[in-house]
Design a protein around this motif. Structure first.
Motif, PDB file in Angstrom:
ATOM      1  N   SER A 226      -8.875  -6.369  11.979  1.00  0.00           N
ATOM      2  CA  SER A 226      -8.096  -6.422  13.090  1.00  0.00           C
ATOM      3  C   SER A 226      -7.121  -5.199  13.475  1.00  0.00           C
ATOM      4  CB  SER A 226      -7.205  -7.726  13.173  1.00  0.00           C
ATOM      5  OG  SER A 226      -7.901  -8.876  12.978  1.00  0.00           O
ATOM      6  N   ILE A 227      -6.667  -4.698  12.293  1.00  0.00           N
ATOM      7  CA  ILE A 227      -5.859  -3.768  12.410  1.00  0.00           C
ATOM      8  C   ILE A 227      -6.619  -2.068  12.543  1.00  0.00           C
ATOM      9  CG2 ILE A 227      -3.981  -2.194  11.428  1.00  0.00           C
ATOM     10  CD1 ILE A 227      -2.854  -5.076  10.351  1.00  0.00           C
ATOM     11  N   ALA A 228      -7.569  -2.373  11.906  1.00  0.00           N
ATOM     12  CA  ALA A 228      -8.284  -0.803  11.801  1.00  0.00           C
ATOM     13  C   ALA A 228      -8.637  -0.065  13.074  1.00  0.00           C
ATOM     14  CB  ALA A 228      -9.387  -1.201  11.049  1.00  0.00           C
ATOM     15  N   PRO A 229      -9.018  -0.983  14.374  1.00  0.00           N
ATOM     16  CA  PRO A 229      -9.304  -0.155  15.378  1.00  0.00           C
ATOM     17  C   PRO A 229      -7.995   0.366  16.004  1.00  0.00           C
ATOM     18  CG  PRO A 229     -10.439  -2.508  15.497  1.00  0.00           C
ATOM     19  CD  PRO A 229      -9.345  -2.271  14.411  1.00  0.00           C
ATOM     20  N   LYS A 230      -6.984  -0.067  15.556  1.00  0.00           N
ATOM     21  CA  LYS A 230      -5.574   0.354  16.372  1.00  0.00           C
ATOM     22  C   LYS A 230      -4.792   1.594  15.605  1.00  0.00           C
ATOM     23  CE  LYS A 230      -6.021  -2.677  19.415  1.00  0.00           C
ATOM     24  NZ  LYS A 230      -6.515  -2.505  20.638  1.00  0.00           N
ATOM     25  N   ILE A 231      -5.495   2.069  14.519  1.00  0.00           N
ATOM     26  CA  ILE A 231      -5.078   3.032  13.580  1.00  0.00           C
ATOM     27  C   ILE A 231      -5.615   4.087  13.585  1.00  0.00           C
ATOM     28  CG2 ILE A 231      -3.532   1.419  12.632  1.00  0.00           C
ATOM     29  CD1 ILE A 231      -5.403   1.833   9.972  1.00  0.00           C
ATOM     30  N   ARG A 232      -5.233   5.485  13.198  1.00  0.00           N
ATOM     31  CA  ARG A 232      -6.100   6.580  13.104  1.00  0.00           C
ATOM     32  C   ARG A 232      -7.094   6.360  11.822  1.00  0.00           C
ATOM     33  NH1 ARG A 232      -1.470  11.398  12.579  1.00  0.00           N
ATOM     34  NH2 ARG A 232      -0.666  11.246  14.665  1.00  0.00           N
ATOM     35  N   PRO A 233      -8.644   6.862  12.078  1.00  0.00           N
ATOM     36  CA  PRO A 233      -9.362   6.846  11.282  1.00  0.00           C
ATOM     37  C   PRO A 233      -9.046   7.146   9.728  1.00  0.00           C
ATOM     38  CG  PRO A 233     -10.305   7.698  13.414  1.00  0.00           C
ATOM     39  CD  PRO A 233      -8.865   7.613  13.539  1.00  0.00           C
ATOM     40  N   SER A 234      -8.252   8.293   9.630  1.00  0.00           N
ATOM     41  CA  SER A 234      -7.799   8.978   8.344  1.00  0.00           C
ATOM     42  C   SER A 234      -7.005   7.774   7.679  1.00  0.00           C
ATOM     43  CB  SER A 234      -7.056  10.044   8.565  1.00  0.00           C
ATOM     44  OG  SER A 234      -6.009  10.189   9.470  1.00  0.00           O
ATOM     45  N   PHE A 235      -6.536   6.727   8.504  1.00  0.00           N
ATOM     46  CA  PHE A 235      -5.552   5.901   7.745  1.00  0.00           C
ATOM     47  C   PHE A 235      -6.327   4.321   7.129  1.00  0.00           C
ATOM     48  CE2 PHE A 235      -1.736   7.319   9.780  1.00  0.00           C
ATOM     49  CZ  PHE A 235      -1.692   8.472   9.074  1.00  0.00           C
ATOM     50  N   ARG A 236      -7.610   4.404   7.810  1.00  0.00           N
ATOM     51  CA  ARG A 236      -8.357   2.974   7.664  1.00  0.00           C
ATOM     52  C   ARG A 236      -8.748   3.100   6.239  1.00  0.00           C
ATOM     53  NH1 ARG A 236     -11.956   4.216  13.057  1.00  0.00           N
ATOM     54  NH2 ARG A 236     -10.440   3.472  14.623  1.00  0.00           N
ATOM     55  N   PRO A 237      -8.992   4.264   5.516  1.00  0.00           N
ATOM     56  CA  PRO A 237      -9.331   3.683   3.984  1.00  0.00           C
ATOM     57  C   PRO A 237      -8.283   3.066   3.129  1.00  0.00           C
ATOM     58  CG  PRO A 237     -10.458   5.840   4.624  1.00  0.00           C
ATOM     59  CD  PRO A 237      -9.487   5.382   5.918  1.00  0.00           C
ATOM     60  N   ILE A 238      -6.882   3.772   3.487  1.00  0.00           N
ATOM     61  CA  ILE A 238      -5.777   3.023   2.936  1.00  0.00           C
ATOM     62  C   ILE A 238      -5.519   1.744   3.221  1.00  0.00           C
ATOM     63  CG2 ILE A 238      -3.179   3.446   2.523  1.00  0.00           C
ATOM     64  CD1 ILE A 238      -3.562   6.423   3.500  1.00  0.00           C
ATOM     65  N   LEU A 239      -5.953   1.281   4.368  1.00  0.00           N
ATOM     66  CA  LEU A 239      -5.674   0.059   4.874  1.00  0.00           C
ATOM     67  C   LEU A 239      -6.537  -1.078   4.057  1.00  0.00           C
ATOM     68  CD1 LEU A 239      -4.795  -2.260   7.157  1.00  0.00           C
ATOM     69  CD2 LEU A 239      -6.626  -1.518   8.477  1.00  0.00           C
ATOM     70  N   TRP A 240      -7.999  -0.312   3.880  1.00  0.00           N
ATOM     71  CA  TRP A 240      -8.948  -1.469   2.962  1.00  0.00           C
ATOM     72  C   TRP A 240      -8.436  -1.224   1.479  1.00  0.00           C
ATOM     73  CZ3 TRP A 240     -12.192  -4.772   4.961  1.00  0.00           C
ATOM     74  CH2 TRP A 240     -12.334  -4.631   6.380  1.00  0.00           C
ATOM     75  N   ILE A 241      -8.014  -0.184   1.161  1.00  0.00           N
ATOM     76  CA  ILE A 241      -7.464  -0.270  -0.243  1.00  0.00           C
ATOM     77  C   ILE A 241      -6.350  -1.183  -0.651  1.00  0.00           C
ATOM     78  CG2 ILE A 241      -6.349   1.429  -2.078  1.00  0.00           C
ATOM     79  CD1 ILE A 241      -8.071   3.653  -0.857  1.00  0.00           C
ATOM     80  N   LEU A 242      -5.494  -1.271   0.521  1.00  0.00           N
ATOM     81  CA  LEU A 242      -4.248  -1.985   0.525  1.00  0.00           C
ATOM     82  C   LEU A 242      -4.857  -3.535   0.276  1.00  0.00           C
ATOM     83  CD1 LEU A 242      -1.651  -0.571   2.651  1.00  0.00           C
ATOM     84  CD2 LEU A 242      -1.556  -0.647   0.218  1.00  0.00           C
ATOM     85  N   ALA A 243      -5.837  -3.943   1.251  1.00  0.00           N
ATOM     86  CA  ALA A 243      -6.373  -5.108   1.236  1.00  0.00           C
ATOM     87  C   ALA A 243      -7.210  -5.501  -0.266  1.00  0.00           C
ATOM     88  CB  ALA A 243      -7.490  -5.198   2.285  1.00  0.00           C
ATOM     89  N   ALA A 244      -7.747  -4.724  -0.670  1.00  0.00           N
ATOM     90  CA  ALA A 244      -8.303  -4.994  -1.922  1.00  0.00           C
ATOM     91  C   ALA A 244      -7.282  -5.133  -3.123  1.00  0.00           C
ATOM     92  CB  ALA A 244      -9.292  -3.704  -2.146  1.00  0.00           C
ATOM     93  N   ILE A 245      -5.994  -4.353  -3.251  1.00  0.00           N
ATOM     94  CA  ILE A 245      -4.973  -4.443  -3.973  1.00  0.00           C
ATOM     95  C   ILE A 245      -4.549  -5.966  -3.907  1.00  0.00           C
ATOM     96  CG2 ILE A 245      -2.778  -3.833  -4.654  1.00  0.00           C
ATOM     97  CD1 ILE A 245      -3.488  -0.971  -4.121  1.00  0.00           C
ATOM     98  N   VAL A 246      -4.143  -6.406  -2.675  1.00  0.00           N
ATOM     99  CA  VAL A 246      -3.702  -7.770  -2.758  1.00  0.00           C
ATOM    100  C   VAL A 246      -4.756  -8.819  -3.051  1.00  0.00           C
ATOM    101  CG1 VAL A 246      -3.168  -9.709  -0.915  1.00  0.00           C
ATOM    102  CG2 VAL A 246      -2.237  -6.973  -0.622  1.00  0.00           C
ATOM    103  N   ILE A 247      -6.087  -8.756  -2.756  1.00  0.00           N
ATOM    104  CA  ILE A 247      -6.792  -9.639  -3.443  1.00  0.00           C
ATOM    105  C   ILE A 247      -7.052  -9.411  -4.957  1.00  0.00           C
ATOM    106  CG2 ILE A 247      -9.306 -10.083  -3.384  1.00  0.00           C
ATOM    107  CD1 ILE A 247      -9.770  -9.133  -0.567  1.00  0.00           C
ATOM    108  N   LEU A 248      -6.961  -8.296  -5.470  1.00  0.00           N
ATOM    109  CA  LEU A 248      -6.942  -8.121  -6.903  1.00  0.00           C
ATOM    110  C   LEU A 248      -5.467  -8.782  -7.626  1.00  0.00           C
ATOM    111  CD1 LEU A 248      -8.320  -7.113  -9.635  1.00  0.00           C
ATOM    112  CD2 LEU A 248      -7.068  -4.772  -9.115  1.00  0.00           C
ATOM    113  N   LEU A 249      -4.462  -8.472  -7.104  1.00  0.00           N
ATOM    114  CA  LEU A 249      -3.377  -9.013  -7.623  1.00  0.00           C
ATOM    115  C   LEU A 249      -3.268 -10.688  -7.233  1.00  0.00           C
ATOM    116  CD1 LEU A 249      -0.459  -6.620  -6.426  1.00  0.00           C
ATOM    117  CD2 LEU A 249      -1.278  -6.837  -8.578  1.00  0.00           C
ATOM    118  N   THR A 250      -3.969 -11.171  -6.340  1.00  0.00           N
ATOM    119  CA  THR A 250      -3.781 -12.531  -6.222  1.00  0.00           C
ATOM    120  C   THR A 250      -4.835 -13.310  -7.571  1.00  0.00           C
ATOM    121  OG1 THR A 250      -3.675 -12.516  -3.691  1.00  0.00           O
ATOM    122  CG2 THR A 250      -4.523 -14.413  -4.943  1.00  0.00           C
ATOM    123  N   CYS A 251      -5.826 -12.515  -7.815  1.00  0.00           N
ATOM    124  CA  CYS A 251      -6.641 -13.122  -8.749  1.00  0.00           C
ATOM    125  C   CYS A 251      -6.044 -13.272 -10.198  1.00  0.00           C
ATOM    126  CB  CYS A 251      -7.982 -12.429  -8.942  1.00  0.00           C
ATOM    127  SG  CYS A 251      -9.102 -12.486  -7.301  1.00  0.00           S
TER     128      CYS A 251
END
Length: 256
Positions: free
Chosen positions: A180-205
């Motif tokens: 949802s947020i990716a289309p609203k931010i700069r393309p260069s920031f999108r990998p960081i967004l997905w890395i943060l999402a992956a970190i949240v999932i990993l920490l949850t597990c």
């Protein structure tokens, strides 16, 4: 006439383009050709994990992995893991509703993606009732809980164990927020967004096993279900979702 040489990179072009579309938060026809099979693969993996859990084929590996995670020194990561563990029950429902409402305000397409993505948490509760797997050492009698001296329960939780509701919740939540947020931010920031999402999932597990509330196979099942459902939601044709503007609503009223 001589045959045209084949481009060796052609077979890789489609999955690369599909990945770019998903990372950008705007899955197009190329991405949807891959999202459907991806969702199916994760659902099959979830079914396999469910089979081995129901038939109690994972206890030895679950126990070894749990002991390792609980004995490992996680340092400052203990604090976000504590916060994740605290977001249970009504707090988790409130967090999910707040995120859905916020995304509807942010963009209607994002709100609908979040709302449909949340159905995976409903599926999680239904599957819990069907599988009826006990949490680690939920019964502390020696006969029914032979691992009581091996698994440390930091935060006792009620209910059944498989799949992990936290893993399902934070997987679809992180996935859908990134889309949802990716289309609203700069393309260069999108990998960081997905890395943060992956970190949240990993920490949850890690947090759920570290707290002694779930077996590793529980959180694995939760992640597989969450990713599979998220891929299925993104696979849905865009025309099935309301557009981000009020024109969609005005058009429906005019048609009526």
């Amino acid at each position: 006439m001589s045959a045209q040489p084949k481009d060796a990179s052609a077979p890789l072009a489609a999955p690369k383009q599909a990945a770019k579309e998903v990372i950008a938060g705007r899955p197009g026809p190329t991405a949807r050709r891959w999202l459907g099979p991806t969702a199916l693969v994760f659902f099959v993996l979830f079914a396999i994990d469910t089979y081995v859990v129901v038939n109690r084929l994972t206890l030895a590996e679950d126990l070894r992995t749990t002991i390792f995670i609980q004995q490992f020194n996680w340092g400052f990561l203990r604090y976000p893991m504590d916060w994740i563990n605290l977001s249970a029950g009504y707090w988790q429902v409130a967090l999910g509703l707040a995120a859905i409402v916020a995304m509807f305000i942010f963009e209607r397409r994002a709100g609908w993606l979040m709302l449909i993505g949340s159905i995976s948490s409903l599926l999680d509760n239904i599957i819990k009732i069907l599988v009826e797997r006990s949490r680690p050492c939920s019964d502390v009698s020696a006969a029914n809980c032979p691992t009581v001296d091996l698994v440390h329960i930091l935060q006792p939780a009620a209910g059944f164990s498989y799949p992990s509701g936290h893993a399902v919740f934070f997987t679809w939540m992180s996935f859908m927020l990134a889309v949802s947020i990716a289309p609203k931010i700069r393309p260069s920031f999108r990998p960081i967004l997905w890395i943060l999402a992956a970190i949240v999932i990993l920490l949850t597990c890690l947090a759920r096993v570290w707290a002694g509330d779930h077996w590793p196979s529980d959180v694995l099942g939760g992640v597989l279900l969450g990713i599979g459902w998220s891929a299925f939601v993104l696979w849905l044709p865009e025309r099935w979702l309301p557009s981000p503007s009020f024109k969609w609503f005005r058009g429906r009223r005019s048609a009526a």
